[in-house]
Write an enzyme that holds these catalytic residues in place. Sequence first.
Site, short mmCIF file in Angstrom:
data_model
loop_
_atom_site.label_atom_id
_atom_site.label_comp_id
_atom_site.label_asym_id
_atom_site.label_seq_id
_atom_site.Cartn_x
_atom_site.Cartn_y
_atom_site.Cartn_z
N SER A 143 0.85 -1.19 0.00
CA SER A 143 0.00 0.00 0.00
C SER A 143 0.88 1.24 0.00
CB SER A 143 -0.88 0.03 1.25
OG SER A 143 -1.55 1.28 1.36
N TYR A 157 -1.74 -0.44 10.25
CA TYR A 157 -1.87 -0.92 8.86
C TYR A 157 -0.66 -0.47 8.04
CZ TYR A 157 -3.71 -1.07 4.06
OH TYR A 157 -3.88 -1.29 2.71
#
Length: 248
Positions: A143, A157
């Site tokens: 990501s 995350y």
Amino acid sequence: MTKTVLITGGSRGIGRATARLLGALGWSVGVNYANNRAAAEATAAEVERAGGHALPIAGDVASETDVIALFDTLQQAYGRIDALVNNAGIVAPSSQLADMDLARLKRMFDVNVLGAYLCAREAARRMSTARGGAGGVIVNVSSAAARLGSPNEYVDYAGSKGAVDTLTLGLAKELGPQGVRVNAVRPGLIDTEIHASGGKPERAAQLGAATPLGRPGSADEVAQSIVWLLSDAASYVTGALLDVAGGR
Ligand code: NAP
């Protein structure tokens, strides 16, 4: 020859879009999912309609037993495994680190880090030419959060995806001499259901408008980059972290 790929988290979002594109190229696709069997079956049907073969396979990537069973099931069904798309991932509601409890942190790292490592390990065991395999390709779905840090939303995350980037860099060097290329895509704000699971269904649309390209990306746009990295067109690409983030 027909190629076989395992897509973890293949039932929805980026995984589903990747499965569909690979189906159109005639691939056999293991469509892994955690809970949503109906979504996995719908994805499998899309793959078959597109011209490929598909097998929905339940399994939690954070469970070593499940991960080994995933690979065994796929290998038994199609006789070979040529590629892994290490895509399953979760977010959690926006929060500062000071307010995150241990259960949340453990689950985040169990699924996004341990899961990615276990799946990559199984792929390495089966695809490495040094271990009797025929070589292959791994694409990790990281990501843009890995380089942005995601303050006030989810630094947990973001850190988990930093680990996925580092896995990509190290494993590419480890497996290059063993016939396996390893790369990562780093999506930005992509229009999938993951944002609703983090409590913000409109997040991609809202924040995407402020990116240089002025919109969120689609799952298909990420899937196209994954399919390219899987293909022979990317035969000299390994250890790359490919941002698919609209300039974010
Ligand atoms: P999504 O729409 O929420 O789909 C998640 C998929 O992962 C589903 O197929 C889900 O299965 C599966 N999954 C979740 N936990 C699992 C587990 N423990 N074991 C096995 N499968 C599991 O997510 P997405 O947006 O497509 O995201 C895919 C990947 O892209 C993730 O790694 C995510 O971090 C990354 N990413 C997404 C964005 C974005 O903006 N969407 C941006 C950057 C990176 P079920 O259907 O059974 O729930």
